[in-house]
Write a protein that holds these residues in place. Sequence first.
Motif, mmCIF file in Angstrom:
data_model
loop_
_atom_site.group_PDB
_atom_site.id
_atom_site.type_symbol
_atom_site.label_atom_id
_atom_site.label_comp_id
_atom_site.label_asym_id
_atom_site.label_seq_id
_atom_site.Cartn_x
_atom_site.Cartn_y
_atom_site.Cartn_z
ATOM 1 N N ALA A 23 0.834 -1.204 0.000
ATOM 2 C CA ALA A 23 0.000 0.000 0.000
ATOM 3 C C ALA A 23 0.868 1.253 0.000
ATOM 4 O O ALA A 23 0.588 2.216 -0.726
ATOM 5 C CB ALA A 23 -0.941 -0.001 1.201
ATOM 6 N N ASP A 24 1.936 1.252 0.791
ATOM 7 C CA ASP A 24 2.845 2.393 0.834
ATOM 8 C C ASP A 24 3.515 2.595 -0.521
ATOM 9 O O ASP A 24 3.646 3.721 -0.999
ATOM 10 C CB ASP A 24 3.909 2.210 1.915
ATOM 11 C CG ASP A 24 3.356 2.350 3.315
ATOM 12 O OD1 ASP A 24 2.220 2.846 3.479
ATOM 13 O OD2 ASP A 24 4.067 1.951 4.265
ATOM 14 N N TRP A 25 3.940 1.510 -1.149
ATOM 15 C CA TRP A 25 4.589 1.592 -2.453
ATOM 16 C C TRP A 25 3.614 2.103 -3.504
ATOM 17 O O TRP A 25 3.978 2.928 -4.348
ATOM 18 C CB TRP A 25 5.148 0.223 -2.847
ATOM 19 C CG TRP A 25 5.772 0.217 -4.203
ATOM 20 C CD1 TRP A 25 6.978 0.746 -4.556
ATOM 21 C CD2 TRP A 25 5.216 -0.339 -5.396
ATOM 22 N NE1 TRP A 25 7.202 0.555 -5.887
ATOM 23 C CE2 TRP A 25 6.133 -0.104 -6.432
ATOM 24 C CE3 TRP A 25 4.029 -1.000 -5.688
ATOM 25 C CZ2 TRP A 25 5.901 -0.524 -7.733
ATOM 26 C CZ3 TRP A 25 3.808 -1.409 -6.988
ATOM 27 C CH2 TRP A 25 4.735 -1.173 -7.992
ATOM 28 N N LEU A 26 2.376 1.631 -3.455
ATOM 29 C CA LEU A 26 1.388 2.057 -4.444
ATOM 30 C C LEU A 26 1.086 3.555 -4.360
ATOM 31 O O LEU A 26 0.710 4.157 -5.364
ATOM 32 C CB LEU A 26 0.102 1.244 -4.302
ATOM 33 C CG LEU A 26 0.173 -0.180 -4.856
ATOM 34 C CD1 LEU A 26 -1.080 -0.964 -4.485
ATOM 35 C CD2 LEU A 26 0.375 -0.165 -6.362
ATOM 36 N N LYS A 27 1.268 4.146 -3.195
ATOM 37 C CA LYS A 27 1.058 5.594 -3.060
ATOM 38 C C LYS A 27 2.017 6.364 -3.956
ATOM 39 O O LYS A 27 1.666 7.425 -4.471
ATOM 40 C CB LYS A 27 1.240 6.026 -1.606
ATOM 41 C CG LYS A 27 0.121 5.578 -0.690
ATOM 42 C CD LYS A 27 0.408 5.963 0.746
ATOM 43 C CE LYS A 27 -0.614 5.351 1.690
ATOM 44 N NZ LYS A 27 -0.267 5.589 3.089
ATOM 45 N N THR A 28 3.219 5.855 -4.147
ATOM 46 C CA THR A 28 4.191 6.540 -4.994
ATOM 47 C C THR A 28 4.220 5.975 -6.409
ATOM 48 O O THR A 28 4.589 6.677 -7.342
ATOM 49 C CB THR A 28 5.609 6.457 -4.391
ATOM 50 O OG1 THR A 28 6.000 5.093 -4.256
ATOM 51 C CG2 THR A 28 5.668 7.146 -3.042
ATOM 52 N N ALA A 29 3.840 4.728 -6.569
ATOM 53 C CA ALA A 29 3.898 4.086 -7.885
ATOM 54 C C ALA A 29 2.703 4.444 -8.758
ATOM 55 O O ALA A 29 2.781 4.343 -9.977
ATOM 56 C CB ALA A 29 4.002 2.572 -7.722
ATOM 57 N N GLY A 30 1.603 4.805 -8.146
ATOM 58 C CA GLY A 30 0.431 5.236 -8.891
ATOM 59 C C GLY A 30 -0.202 4.140 -9.735
ATOM 60 O O GLY A 30 -0.124 2.950 -9.416
ATOM 61 N N SER A 31 -0.810 4.558 -10.847
ATOM 62 C CA SER A 31 -1.564 3.621 -11.681
ATOM 63 C C SER A 31 -0.661 2.592 -12.354
ATOM 64 O O SER A 31 -1.079 1.454 -12.571
ATOM 65 C CB SER A 31 -2.395 4.375 -12.722
ATOM 66 O OG SER A 31 -1.563 5.137 -13.567
ATOM 67 N N ASP A 32 0.576 2.982 -12.689
ATOM 68 C CA ASP A 32 1.512 2.007 -13.270
ATOM 69 C C ASP A 32 1.815 0.898 -12.275
ATOM 70 O O ASP A 32 1.858 -0.278 -12.622
ATOM 71 C CB ASP A 32 2.814 2.683 -13.708
ATOM 72 C CG ASP A 32 2.647 3.567 -14.931
ATOM 73 O OD1 ASP A 32 1.669 3.371 -15.686
ATOM 74 O OD2 ASP A 32 3.503 4.452 -15.131
ATOM 75 N N GLY A 33 2.013 1.274 -11.021
ATOM 76 C CA GLY A 33 2.271 0.284 -9.981
ATOM 77 C C GLY A 33 1.071 -0.615 -9.760
ATOM 78 O O GLY A 33 1.216 -1.825 -9.582
#
Length: 43
Positions: A23-33
């Motif tokens: 979840a923390d990573w997805l905050k910075t990775a956005g839609s590509d993540g």
Amino acid sequence: MTIHKPSATLDADMRKVGATMQADWLKTAGSDGQAIVNAYKKH
């Protein structure tokens, strides 16, 4: 080497940590993540 199955508690705790990290990573990775995660979960 002997590999033992983790206890249910350890397994649950590790999954919780993994979900938090994702979840923390997805905050910075956005839609590509999110697309990467979705593709991974399909397999």
